[in-house]
Design an enzyme around this catalytic site. Structure first.
Site, PDB file in Angstrom:
ATOM      1  N   GLU A  31      50.926  43.149  45.253  1.00 20.83           N
ATOM      2  CA  GLU A  31      49.982  44.253  45.013  1.00 20.83           C
ATOM      3  C   GLU A  31      50.322  44.933  43.694  1.00 20.83           C
ATOM      4  O   GLU A  31      51.502  45.121  43.374  1.00 20.83           O
ATOM      5  CB  GLU A  31      50.100  45.242  46.181  1.00 20.83           C
ATOM      6  CG  GLU A  31      48.807  45.843  46.624  1.00 20.83           C
ATOM      7  CD  GLU A  31      47.781  44.835  47.143  1.00 20.83           C
ATOM      8  OE1 GLU A  31      46.884  44.488  46.359  1.00 20.83           O
ATOM      9  OE2 GLU A  31      47.855  44.435  48.313  1.00 20.83           O
ATOM     10  N   HIS A  32      49.302  45.281  42.930  1.00 19.75           N
ATOM     11  CA  HIS A  32      49.485  45.900  41.603  1.00 19.75           C
ATOM     12  C   HIS A  32      50.295  44.999  40.675  1.00 19.75           C
ATOM     13  O   HIS A  32      50.918  45.479  39.728  1.00 19.75           O
ATOM     14  CB  HIS A  32      50.153  47.285  41.721  1.00 19.75           C
ATOM     15  CG  HIS A  32      49.239  48.312  42.349  1.00 19.75           C
ATOM     16  ND1 HIS A  32      48.281  48.979  41.631  1.00 19.75           N
ATOM     17  CD2 HIS A  32      49.116  48.736  43.628  1.00 19.75           C
ATOM     18  CE1 HIS A  32      47.617  49.803  42.450  1.00 19.75           C
ATOM     19  NE2 HIS A  32      48.102  49.660  43.659  1.00 19.75           N
ATOM     20  N   GLY A 118      32.899  47.526  51.222  1.00 18.19           N
ATOM     21  CA  GLY A 118      33.786  48.584  50.732  1.00 18.19           C
ATOM     22  C   GLY A 118      35.031  48.822  51.559  1.00 18.19           C
ATOM     23  O   GLY A 118      35.659  49.864  51.445  1.00 18.19           O
ATOM     24  N   ALA A 119      35.421  47.855  52.388  1.00 16.61           N
ATOM     25  CA  ALA A 119      36.610  48.030  53.226  1.00 16.61           C
ATOM     26  C   ALA A 119      37.846  47.390  52.600  1.00 16.61           C
ATOM     27  O   ALA A 119      38.927  47.410  53.176  1.00 16.61           O
ATOM     28  CB  ALA A 119      36.364  47.447  54.615  1.00 16.61           C
ATOM     29  N   GLY A 120      37.670  46.795  51.424  1.00 17.03           N
ATOM     30  CA  GLY A 120      38.807  46.160  50.763  1.00 17.03           C
ATOM     31  C   GLY A 120      38.917  44.674  51.049  1.00 17.03           C
ATOM     32  O   GLY A 120      39.919  44.040  50.735  1.00 17.03           O
ATOM     33  N   ASP A 168      39.895  38.510  43.508  1.00 19.65           N
ATOM     34  CA  ASP A 168      38.920  38.445  44.594  1.00 19.65           C
ATOM     35  C   ASP A 168      38.008  37.232  44.465  1.00 19.65           C
ATOM     36  O   ASP A 168      37.787  36.489  45.423  1.00 19.65           O
ATOM     37  CB  ASP A 168      38.057  39.713  44.626  1.00 19.65           C
ATOM     38  CG  ASP A 168      38.888  40.954  44.875  1.00 19.65           C
ATOM     39  OD1 ASP A 168      40.103  40.823  45.115  1.00 19.65           O
ATOM     40  OD2 ASP A 168      38.312  42.057  44.822  1.00 19.65           O
TER      41      ASP A 168
END
Ligand code: ADP
Ligand code: MG
Length: 380
Positions: A31-32, A118-120, A168
């Protein structure tokens, strides 16, 4: 979903359409790391967008969204950009295909999806990818898969105002059942790893909150990382991105950078290593190590990178309490979901406890998504 789509297609266009599908995604760990030139480790999931598409012999696109119950028609020139947000994703994909020298003949389409918006889980990438894949095939453009992912990414940048990375769309296009994909965000190299968590389930708990901080905090995190990388680079010129740095090299500049930058960098460098450790563990079918790394990532995101929030930390703590194997916030932070790796026999108790205790504390229940790693973009 299939029947509903074909019925609508028949009603609107008098025939059946050719069916295509693409998927949303999870990111197990990493992540990141994308904007720091490190690894991400996503996979496509059993939630997706399905579309029936046929060429229509015109220079227009006629498309019906089942979920928005709305019909839109647009031309393929830049000035034909539709008003509806959902249609802009499809328009963008057409335009980006054309920009790459691909042909886009007019077509009819009906589509629907079950990726929560929009939930990831990246419903937008699922939408872009199914159309990018189908348009490429229908028109015989022969655009390679990585470029199809870039078509989706450029669509977000140029037509939807979202400056996203490539993860994504990459996951949605390249996804394979039972496999996660480690992507090197600097070089674009990728490798599939087996993901068959027998005896475990992967479940997302959606806090259904999105805290305002997200975008300004995101920019600040990026700046911290760049400052830390620059300080390290002064001693080690080979450090192009923060992810190139060794932990020791960060310690060397500890006194030269703000404490905050140090903590951010400490997380990123640790996270890159954790992705590698998780990949090793998966090759041994060692899901206990995978889980432990997920907890470490959560700790880092919460305490070092500081992108968690009360709701997410609450769910993470609860997971520990319920003996869940691994749990962490997934995505940019400040809301959204936790991703959890939980033993089958503990699943029911965990979900029941999480729903009850979360609701008691925050006044609403989290949403639950059971995910299975599945195929990405394909013709059905
Ligand atoms: P996410 O994190 O799910 O990608 P985004 O805000 O990036 O959230 O994308 C959501 C948008 O994508 C929706 O507002 C809509 O415009 C489009 N979209 C996604 N799935 C669908 C669908 N099934 N039908 C119509 N539009 C969709
Ligand atoms: Mg999106």
């Amino acid at each position: 979903m299939k029947t509903k789509i074909q019925e609508k297609f028949k009603t609107l266009f008098g025939e059946e359409g050719t069916l295509y599908m693409s998927s949303g995604r999870i990111n197990l760990i990493g992540e990141h790391t994308d904007y720091n030139g490190g690894y991400v480790f996503p996979g496509a999931i059993n939630f997706g967008v399905m579309a029936a598409i046929n060429p229509n012999g015109t220079d227009k696109v006629k498309v019906f969204s089942i979920d928005f119950d709305e019909f839109v028609e647009f031309g393929l020139q830049e000035e034909d950009k539709p008003q509806q947000q959902w249609a802009r994703y499809i328009f963008g994909v057409c335009r980006e295909t054309i920009k790459r020298g691909g042909k886009v003949a007019g077509f009819n389409a009906v589509f629907a999806g079950d990726v929560p918006l929009g939930a990831g889980l990246s419903s937008s990438a699922a939408l872009e990818s199914v159309f990018a894949f189908a348009i490429n095939e229908i028109n015989g453009n022969g655009i390679e898969k990585f470029e199809l992912a870039r078509i989706g990414q450029s669509t977000e940048h140029n037509y939807c105002g979202v400056k996203c990375g490539i993860m994504d769309q990459f996951a949605s296009i390249f996804g394979k059942e039972g496999s996660l994909i480690r992507l090197n965000c600097k070089t674009g190299e990728y490798k599939y790893f087996p993901f068959h968590p027998k005896g475990y389930r992967v479940v997302l708990l959606d806090t259904c909150v999105k805290h305002e901080l997200a975008s300004s905090a995101y920019n600040k995190r990026r700046e911290s990382c760049e400052r830390a990388a620059a300080a390290i680079r002064a001693n080690h010129p080979e450090v192009e991105f923060l992810s190139d740095a060794k932990r020791l090299w960060l310690d060397e500049v500890r006194d030269q950078i703000p404490q905050e930058d140090f903590l951010r960098a400490e997380f990123v460098i640790g996270e890159v290593q954790r992705v590698l450790d998780v990949c090793d563990a998966l090759e041994r079918d060692d899901y206990e190590t995978v889980g432990e790394m997920m907890y470490q990532t959560h700790f880092g995101l919460s305490r070092l990178y500081e992108v968690s929030c009360e709701e997410l930390d609450f769910l993470n703590k609860l997971a520990r309490k319920c003996d869940v194997t691994g749990s962490r916030v997934m995505g940019g932070g400040f809301g959204g979901c936790t991703i959890n790796l939980v033993k089958e026999e503990l699943y029911d108790a965990f979900i029941a406890t999480a729903v009850k205790e979360f609701a008691a504390k925050f006044g609403h229940e989290p949403k639950i998504y059971d995910v299975v790693i599945s195929d990405g973009a394909r013709k059905l």
